[in-house]
Scaffold this motif. Structure first.
Motif, short mmCIF file in Angstrom:
data_model
loop_
_atom_site.label_atom_id
_atom_site.label_comp_id
_atom_site.label_asym_id
_atom_site.label_seq_id
_atom_site.Cartn_x
_atom_site.Cartn_y
_atom_site.Cartn_z
N MET A 220 0.83 -1.20 0.00
CA MET A 220 0.00 0.00 0.00
C MET A 220 0.87 1.26 0.00
SD MET A 220 -3.27 -0.60 2.41
CE MET A 220 -2.72 -1.82 3.57
N ILE A 221 2.03 1.15 0.61
CA ILE A 221 2.86 2.36 0.72
C ILE A 221 3.61 2.63 -0.57
CG2 ILE A 221 4.87 3.33 1.90
CD1 ILE A 221 3.88 1.80 4.41
N VAL A 222 4.19 1.59 -1.17
CA VAL A 222 5.07 1.88 -2.30
C VAL A 222 4.33 2.00 -3.63
CG1 VAL A 222 7.08 0.80 -1.25
CG2 VAL A 222 5.62 -0.53 -2.76
N ARG A 223 3.12 1.46 -3.73
CA ARG A 223 2.45 1.56 -5.01
C ARG A 223 1.69 2.87 -5.09
NH1 ARG A 223 2.88 -3.35 -7.83
NH2 ARG A 223 1.95 -2.27 -9.56
N ARG A 224 1.64 3.43 -6.28
CA ARG A 224 1.01 4.74 -6.43
C ARG A 224 -0.19 4.68 -7.35
NH1 ARG A 224 5.59 8.94 -6.59
NH2 ARG A 224 6.21 8.90 -4.42
N ASP A 225 -1.05 3.72 -7.15
CA ASP A 225 -2.30 3.74 -7.91
C ASP A 225 -3.38 3.13 -7.04
OD1 ASP A 225 -2.79 0.72 -9.08
OD2 ASP A 225 -0.72 1.20 -8.61
N VAL A 226 -4.61 3.55 -7.30
CA VAL A 226 -5.70 3.19 -6.41
C VAL A 226 -5.94 1.68 -6.38
CG1 VAL A 226 -6.91 5.36 -6.34
CG2 VAL A 226 -7.31 3.83 -8.24
N VAL A 227 -5.75 1.02 -7.53
CA VAL A 227 -6.06 -0.41 -7.55
C VAL A 227 -5.08 -1.19 -6.69
CG1 VAL A 227 -6.36 -2.42 -8.99
CG2 VAL A 227 -7.07 -0.20 -9.81
N SER A 228 -3.80 -0.91 -6.86
CA SER A 228 -2.82 -1.64 -6.05
C SER A 228 -3.03 -1.38 -4.58
CB SER A 228 -1.41 -1.23 -6.43
OG SER A 228 -1.19 -1.46 -7.78
N GLN A 229 -3.38 -0.13 -4.24
CA GLN A 229 -3.58 0.18 -2.83
C GLN A 229 -4.79 -0.57 -2.30
OE1 GLN A 229 -3.64 4.46 -2.73
NE2 GLN A 229 -1.43 4.59 -2.78
N ALA A 230 -5.85 -0.60 -3.11
CA ALA A 230 -7.03 -1.34 -2.67
C ALA A 230 -6.71 -2.82 -2.53
CB ALA A 230 -8.17 -1.12 -3.66
N VAL A 231 -6.00 -3.37 -3.52
CA VAL A 231 -5.63 -4.78 -3.45
C VAL A 231 -4.76 -5.02 -2.21
CG1 VAL A 231 -4.28 -6.57 -4.56
CG2 VAL A 231 -5.90 -5.27 -5.88
N GLY A 232 -3.94 -4.04 -1.90
CA GLY A 232 -3.15 -4.15 -0.67
C GLY A 232 -4.04 -4.31 0.54
N PHE A 233 -5.11 -3.52 0.59
CA PHE A 233 -6.01 -3.65 1.74
C PHE A 233 -6.71 -5.00 1.73
CE2 PHE A 233 -10.52 -3.32 2.97
CZ PHE A 233 -10.32 -3.37 4.34
N PHE A 234 -7.19 -5.42 0.55
CA PHE A 234 -7.89 -6.71 0.50
C PHE A 234 -6.96 -7.84 0.96
CE2 PHE A 234 -10.33 -4.95 -3.38
CZ PHE A 234 -11.04 -4.12 -2.55
N SER A 235 -5.70 -7.77 0.52
CA SER A 235 -4.81 -8.87 0.88
C SER A 235 -4.41 -8.76 2.36
CB SER A 235 -3.58 -8.88 -0.01
OG SER A 235 -2.89 -7.67 0.11
N LEU A 236 -4.44 -7.53 2.89
CA LEU A 236 -4.27 -7.38 4.34
C LEU A 236 -5.32 -8.20 5.06
CD1 LEU A 236 -3.25 -5.80 6.91
CD2 LEU A 236 -4.99 -4.14 6.38
#
Lengths: 224, 486, 317
Positions: free
Chosen positions: A150-166
């Motif tokens: 979530m921190i290193v990626r700079r796009d909404v999808v990766s950040q959202a996927v980061g949360f889902f995988s969290l």
């Protein structure tokens, strides 16, 4: 050097391998650049978690976990990726965007973070009858790496996927320490996740409509 | 009393249903009535929990939860009245009926989720409720559909969700701790968990407590995970800002308090208090520094919220019963004062068309009602007598000094003073400094926007001068519960 | 009964003689997968014979190191087979002269010698290859270390024979995540070390894309033959390490009877050919990575190896 570690049983071995694969899929997300690849990896990771739930249900004789496995299979492997892909279809964007660091550095940073997570978990001496403690360390590592994502990626999808995988990491942890958690609560957690996914989808679209891209690099208006 | 519990956790849904129908007048009326009604129900509940907890199915109310319920329902009522004027006087709104439908749907659901959170029994359901508050409020933050609103809502939903992910982990670890003594079928209900108290495994409870502070602390706005807070508060529609600041933060703090309650029972006050103290002092320090150099009036108030959440955390860390009672009083008083300040700021922003503090001048000439009320609100926030926050902060500091933790108490007073400078300088400039406002017509945009502020000031005065007996009993019981006895 | 020293020598000889053949098999399978008929399996031997018959040319200004390096590297590659379980499941006398770490260091020494010879020439391509190999080696060598640590943690010793015995003893060892991770990490390093796609094209003419192959460009005649031969031997040694220690340590000679040893040789050849086939399939399935992406590849190997140690050390997995 530690003395020879006796090999765990086949059940523990299989469970650990599944947990390791969950962590590896988290690392793969760090690398994936395409939206589809991200969502597929998430689906694969959720599948692994569901399979692990079924394995625990079978190995430790907790029949409720079969229901949980089926539900999480339906929701996280099918519904969530479908919802997100549907929301994104209109954006006509394929590439999720790159991270702040190079992929190799990201992986190395994530390795360090994951090892720290491992180390921290081993200090707590939390033992569980359901799964070996290694799986708990792996779950915490998944959570830590998802934060890196979530921190290193700079796009909404990766950040959202980061949360889902969290959330997948937390599910993994709950299989270890809370396999007996009443089913109704687990189901409540899952549906809450579904609500969150829908909201994430809506906000992604709002973001895309305003910014004409999925990148978050220009989200710098609000400071101070 | 079970009827009251059920009503409190269902009536706002009625408002949401009416909002879906799309008739603006009806929605406004119903929402305002529901808000006032909920506040009334919360008051009715007050005397019934002063001696012990009420339990009905998976609903549970004790003194602590009713305190938070009072703050939330008061702001729900005030915000729903304020919203009538806020929506009607909006000059830039191109799609009034669509906007109002979205807004009221979100507002009612938001209030519903925040009223459910203190009333559900068990840490698991509490987490579910708090997560629902996040997703609903994220949509509300984005309601204005501007670039900055989209940015703020994205930051908010991502940070808060990630934080709540840790909160979920805390819940699960707490289940693990509980299941070691209470068996596998344990469902994280408060009663058994608090009774099991000292029998729980220490490491697991420590872990759960720290995770809960970081996790739910994200939503409370504790340093260093407060960064979403000023963005979301400044970009949300003003009634939502008031609810975010006065209720949402408090409800998240309520979640931490529940973990604190368990942790104190297991580990004693020392460990939990120290953790709270560190987070509280850091948040307070950060907020005080940001308050001095702030240019945006709504962000100014947002940082003031961070400050007050820091005060709450420090107050809890003192552990003395009088400090605990102060903390609980502070929750209600802060809800009223912050609501007031945001309502006033909303009127200023609407009138001047900007959030820039430097562009808002001679408020007293332009807004004969709002400007003094806003000023009172800010003074109340800065803990001036005779307002409620003076009493609550006095109790907190007295508790700190009384329990021998002198240094934190002194630090608390110093930093609160620093924050007062920041707040008061900005406010007096907006209200008194001449210039800028001459082009504007003298007059209030809407009477609906003034009424809730008057009510807020009255509540603050009541709390400050002479809190009602029932409330005092409630606070006393709440302090006892938080002290470890249940 | 075959005397132990003879078996020891046979280990060396098997590697020496079979190595070019395995390369031939891989080339053949690869060609078939691409729809070509491909070279004969024995082609590498013919190539070697041809090279041995040619004269040696030495670039201007090189010292004796240039010619000593191929011989030294060959010596290294001949030493390693004595340390690892090539044919037997029991310890051979010289197997104790070095542990798995020692074997790795000897392989590293060989690679170092080749790189030194390449830089000696001052020729651009050879230097380029050498410096690149060493750059990525900064990550792959730690990977090997972590793999060895895993072995050490699992067996309590650092001897390859012991791990092979552990794997044979219980099926539980196979499903152990640490074991699988270490094996996967090792496989990635093998792909890197043997110059396979996705790291480089093994049989191409694009010098810029090469790492391993380009280093020997300045050598000629018998010395080039030695280097080529040595690199096929390194490949076989790594395959043997992978197969006989990690993945399939079955089919080794359990005693010193002639039949068992002969069967072990055949089994080894068969297993190596299968692994070679797998590598050829990998070769055909993936595209070559851009040079800067190779760090990602070796970082992935590093990740696997670190996780292997972590799961073991912190969780007994």
């Amino acid at each position: 050097m530690a003395p020879t570690v006796t090999p765990p049983g086949t059940y523990a071995g299989v469970a650990n391998v599944l947990a390791v694969l969950v962590l590896l899929s988290e690392f793969a997300m760090l690398r994936a650049a395409l939206l589809r690849a991200q969502m597929r990896l998430y689906a694969a990771q959720s599948l692994l978690v569901s399979v692990l739930a079924a394995v625990v249900a079978w190995g430790r004789d907790v029949p409720e976990l079969y229901v949980l496995a089926a539900l999480s299979l339906a929701l996280k492997v099918v519904v969530v990726p479908w919802v997100v892909m549907r929301q994104l279809r209109q954006t006509r964007t394929e590439i999720a965007g790159s991270g702040v660091l190079g992929v190799a550095s990201e992986v190395l940073v994530a390795v360090v973070v994951a090892v720290l997570a491992f180390f921290a978990t081993s200090r707590f001496h939390i033992a569980s009858p359901a799964l070996p403690t290694t799986a708990l360390g792996l779950a915490v590592a998944v959570i830590a790496v998802s934060f890196v994502l979530m921190i290193v990626r700079r796009d909404v999808v990766s950040q959202a996927v980061g949360f889902f995988s969290l959330e997948n990491g937390v599910s993994l942890a709950s299989l270890v320490v809370a396999a007996g958690l009443p089913l109704i609560l687990e189901v409540a957690f899952l549906f809450d996740l579904l609500v969150a996914v829908v909201v994430f989808g809506v906000l992604m679209r709002v973001h895309h409509r305003r910014a004409r891209s999925l990148s978050t690099e220009h989200l710098t208006k609000l400071r101070g | 009393m079970n009827v009251v519990l059920v009503l409190l956790t269902t009536v706002p849904l009625l408002g949401a249903a009416v909002a879906l129908l799309g008739h603006q007048r009806a929605t406004e009326t119903v929402t305002a009535l529901l808000g006032a009604g909920s506040f009334g129900l919360a008051i009715v509940l007050m005397p019934h929990v002063s001696h012990g907890a009420l339990q009905f199915g998976f609903l549970r109310a004790d003194a602590v939860s009713v305190v938070f319920l009072l703050g939330t329902t008061f702001l729900y009522a005030a915000a729903s009245i304020y919203a009538i004027g806020y929506l009607r006087s909006d000059p830039e709104n191109t799609d009034p009926s669509g906007y109002s439908r979205r807004f009221y749907l979100g507002l009612n659901l938001f209030a519903w989720s925040m009223m459910c959170a203190p009333l559900v029994d068990g840490l698991a359901l509490l987490w579910v409720a708090v997560e629902i508050t996040t997703v609903v409020s994220a949509l509300l933050v984005a309601a204005d559909r501007t670039d900055s609103a989209a940015e703020a809502s994205w930051k908010y939903v991502l940070l808060a969700s990630a934080g709540l992910g840790l909160g979920l982990l805390a819940t699960i670890v707490m289940y693990y701790a509980g299941s070691t003594t209470l068996g596998q079928s344990f469902d994280l209900a408060f009663g058994p968990l608090l009774k099991a108290g000292h029998a729980l495994p220490h490491t697991a409870v420590q872990l759960a407590f720290v995770l809960s502070i970081v996790g739910f602390g994200t939503k409370v706005g504790l340093f260093p995970v407060h960064t979403w807070l000023p963005d979301a508060h400044s970009e949300a529609p003003t009634p939502v800002s008031a609810l975010l600041s006065g209720s949402l933060l408090a409800v998240s703090f309520y979640a931490i308090l529940r973990y604190y309650q368990v942790a104190v029972g297991t580990l004693g006050p020392r460990f939990s208090g120290t953790v709270m103290l560190v987070f509280g002092v850091l948040s307070l320090l950060l907020a005080a520094l940001y308050l001095i150099e702030q240019r945006n009036v709504k962000r100014l108030l947002a940082y003031s919220s961070v400050e007050h959440m820091g005060i709450l955390a420090i107050g809890v860390s003192f552990g003395a019963p009088i400090a605990m009672a102060g903390v609980l009083l502070h929750v209600i008083a802060h809800a009223a004062a912050k609501g007031n300040a945001f309502f006033g700021a909303g009127v200023l922003v609407r009138k001047y068309g900007t959030k820039d503090i430097a562009a808002i001048r001679s408020g007293l000439d332009v807004l004969p009602w709002t400007a003094p009320l806003f000023l009172f609100g800010i003074l109340a926030l800065s803990a001036f007598p005779p307002f409620g926050i003076f009493r609550s902060e006095f109790q907190i500091v007295a508790g700190g000094l009384g329990s021998g933790t002198h240094l934190p108490a002194v630090v608390l007073v110093g930093l609160v003073t620093l924050a007062f400078f920041g707040l008061s300088i900005a406010t007096t400039r907006m209200v008194y400094t001449p210039g800028g406002g001459q082009a504007l017509l003298r007059g209030e945009p809407s009477g609906w926007m003034v009424a809730p502020m008057v009510a807020g000031i009255l509540v603050l005065l009541l709390l400050g001068i002479h809190p009602p007996e029932a409330l005092a009993a409630l606070l006393h019981q709440g302090a006892l519960e938080l002290g470890g006895a249940s | 009964m075959v005397p132990e020293p003879l078996i020891q020598a046979l280990q060396m000889l098997t590697v020496l003689c079979a190595a070019p053949g395995i390369s031939g098999v891989i080339a053949r399978v690869e060609a078939r997968l691409q729809g070509r008929r491909g070279p004969r399996i024995l082609q590498p031997y013919y190539d070697l014979r041809k090279l041995f018959a040619k004269e040696t040319l030495v670039p201007h200004g090189t010292s004796w190191v240039f010619l000593a390096a191929p011989v030294g590297a060959m010596a290294c590659y001949l030493t390693v087979p004595m340390l690892i379980p090539v044919l037997t499941s029991f310890d051979l006398p010289l197997g104790d002269m070095g542990d798995i770490l020692g074997g790795g260091m000897i392989l590293g020494l060989a690679s170092f010698l080749v790189a030194v010879a390449a830089t000696e020439t001052g020729a651009p391509y050879a230097q380029l290859g050498a410096s690149r190999v060493k750059t990525f080696g900064a990550i792959t060598e730690p990977v090997m270390l972590f793999v060895f640590f895993t072995v050490a943690l699992v067996t309590g010793t650092d001897k390859p024979y012991a791990l092979a015995a552990t794997v044979r003893a219980s099926s539980e060892q196979i499903v152990r995540p640490a074991h699988l991770l270490a094996a996967a990490g090792l496989l990635l390093v093998i792909l890197y070390e043997t110059g396979r796609i996705p790291v480089e094209t093994h049989s191409g003419t694009n010098e810029f894309g090469m790492l391993e192959e380009v280093r020997v460009f300045e050598h000629s005649g018998p010395f080039l033959a030695l280097l080529r031969w040595g690199s096929t031997m390194k490949q076989l040694i790594l395959y043997i390490l992978f197969i006989n220690v990690f993945v399939a340590p079955w089919g080794l000679a359990g005693d010193r009877s002639l039949l068992a040893v002969a069967l072990a040789i055949l089994a080894l050849l068969g297993k190596s050919c299968v692994l070679g086939g797998v590598v050829a399939v990998i070769d055909n399935t993936f595209a070559k990575l851009r040079l800067f992406k190779i760090t990602e590849f070796v970082a992935a190997a590093f990740l696997l190896a670190v996780l292997a140690v972590c799961t073991l050390y912190f969780g007994g997995g």
